[in-house]
Design an enzyme around this catalytic site. Structure first.
Site, PDB file in Angstrom:
ATOM      1  CE1 TYR A   3       8.185 -25.263 -45.216  1.00 23.62           C
ATOM      2  CE2 TYR A   3       7.367 -27.509 -45.219  1.00 23.62           C
ATOM      3  CZ  TYR A   3       7.154 -26.156 -45.036  1.00 23.62           C
ATOM      4  OH  TYR A   3       5.904 -25.696 -44.683  1.00 23.62           O
ATOM      5  CB  CYS A   4      14.402 -24.639 -42.754  1.00 30.11           C
ATOM      6  SG  CYS A   4      15.940 -24.722 -43.702  1.00 30.11           S
ATOM      7  CD1 TRP A   5      14.975 -18.045 -45.853  1.00 26.50           C
ATOM      8  CD2 TRP A   5      12.759 -17.976 -45.592  1.00 26.50           C
ATOM      9  NE1 TRP A   5      14.518 -16.947 -46.537  1.00 26.50           N
ATOM     10  CE2 TRP A   5      13.163 -16.867 -46.388  1.00 26.50           C
ATOM     11  CE3 TRP A   5      11.407 -18.147 -45.309  1.00 26.50           C
ATOM     12  CZ2 TRP A   5      12.255 -15.946 -46.884  1.00 26.50           C
ATOM     13  CZ3 TRP A   5      10.496 -17.213 -45.797  1.00 26.50           C
ATOM     14  CH2 TRP A   5      10.929 -16.129 -46.576  1.00 26.50           C
ATOM     15  CE1 TYR A  42       6.403 -20.527 -47.716  1.00 29.00           C
ATOM     16  CE2 TYR A  42       8.016 -18.766 -47.998  1.00 29.00           C
ATOM     17  CZ  TYR A  42       6.696 -19.203 -47.991  1.00 29.00           C
ATOM     18  OH  TYR A  42       5.677 -18.306 -48.254  1.00 29.00           O
TER      19      TYR A  42
END
Length: 351
Positions: free
Chosen positions: A94-96, A123
């Protein structure tokens, strides 16, 4: 043909080989899924560089620069972190916001042949989940508060309770703080306290592990522990809970505190700096008296005086306002293992 990444909005319902947070180290430090590792595709400086070019120059140029940096960093992760992974490796990435950074990593990993799951929304999806859990889980649990004057060994007793099959919510451990004026963890320094968001992530992880059919024991904390705050739903439930008060003789309390806070006697200048925070509440004469006891190393007298004039009145005021439902008082002569074992047996009979 290599598999395509799969997407989920509920990653907490599955088990993965590894959870990978590809955001920058600063984003990861502020908050992340507990247990996740950080394999950034852009470090702090690189993320700032790309963002500056995007805003001040040209989005297309920023994407070219970003793509080169991301490719370089993923290559490094492949040759180091992923080199020993087997065919059955299945990471969650996952990222932002579930955008380019996590997709870049997932694309490469799936091309190798691994099954990769991405958090849809990244996120931010996880953070929404944490906020929702903090609203709902506290209402489903039954709490009992362990009270007692400073030095009564509440934290020590709670840790013994955990070893004896009690459900214990150790807020001080989650906050990495002892919850008082002198309560910062000396070895780690105050900066080692988690951010508010990561404290909440750790709290959700702990709350979800409890059986709602059994009592959860909590120490009589304030709603602020060091620099982090308890979520309001949990704090309100704690204030409504019944309390068990532990009473310990003053000399035992003094000895316990000197044993638990050895750095205060070995770093008297640090201790004085902490006491400076009380100058708005106590007279210059009282502060000078404490400093003199420190300078002359009259540690028992200093701790006893600090308990009498600061900690004990603060405790009684907090109990009056926050934890006024004491339904059981247990006086114990000391904090020896035998005494605490007898105390736990007494509590078990009355749960």
């Amino acid at each position: 043909m290599p598999p395509l990444p799969t997407y989920t909005k509920q990653p907490w319902t599955e088990t993965y080989s590894e959870i990978i947070d590809v955001r920058s180290p600063s984003e990861y430090t502020e908050d992340h899924i507990p247990g996740a590792i950080n394999l950034p595709v852009l470090d702090n400086a690189e993320r700032a560089q790309v963002g500056t070019v995007y805003k001040q120059d040209c989005p297309f140029t920023a994407r070219k620069i970003g793509a080169a940096l991301v490719s370089k960093n993923i290559s490094q992760h492949l040759s180091q972190h992923f080199e020993a992974k087997g065919k059955d490796y299945h990471p969650l990435v996952y990222c932002w916001r579930g955008g380019q950074r996590s997709n870049s990593m997932a694309l490469v990993l799936t091309q190798i042949g691994w099954r990769v799951t991405l958090i849809e929304g990244g996120y931010k999806t996880y953070r929404t989940y944490v906020r929702d859990r903090l609203e709902k889980i506290p209402e489903k649990l039954t709490y009992r508060i362990l009270c007692g004057l400073t030095g009564s060994g509440k934290t020590h007793i709670l840790r013994k309770m955990r070893l004896s099959s009690f459900q214990v919510l150790d807020l001080e451990a989650l906050a990495n703080h002892r919850g008082s004026l002198l309560g910062e963890e000396w070895d780690n320094q105050p900066s080692a306290q988690p951010s508010q968001k990561y404290f909440e992530s750790l709290l959700v992880q702990q709350l979800q592990s409890f059986n709602p059919a059994e009592t959860v024991w909590v120490e009589s904390e304030s709603n602020k522990i060091g620099q982090v705050y308890l979520p309001l739903p949990l704090w309100e439930k704690m204030k409504q809970a019944s309390c068990v008060e532990i009473q310990v003789p003053l000399p035992t309390r003094v000895g316990y505190l000197l044993q638990e806070y050895p750095h205060l006697t070995t770093h008297p200048d640090f201790l004085k700096v902490k006491l400076e925070k009380l100058k708005s509440r106590y007279s210059k004469e009282k502060l000078r008296e404490w400093y003199q006891l420190i300078d002359t190393q009259q540690w028992e007298s200093f701790v006893e005086n600090l308990l009498e004039f600061h900690y004990d009145p603060t405790y009684y005021k907090s109990m009056q306002w926050n934890f006024n439902k004491v339904d059981k008082v247990l006086a114990i002569p000391d904090l020896s293992d035998n005494t605490i074992e007898n105390l736990l047996n007494s509590l078990l009979k009355n749960v």
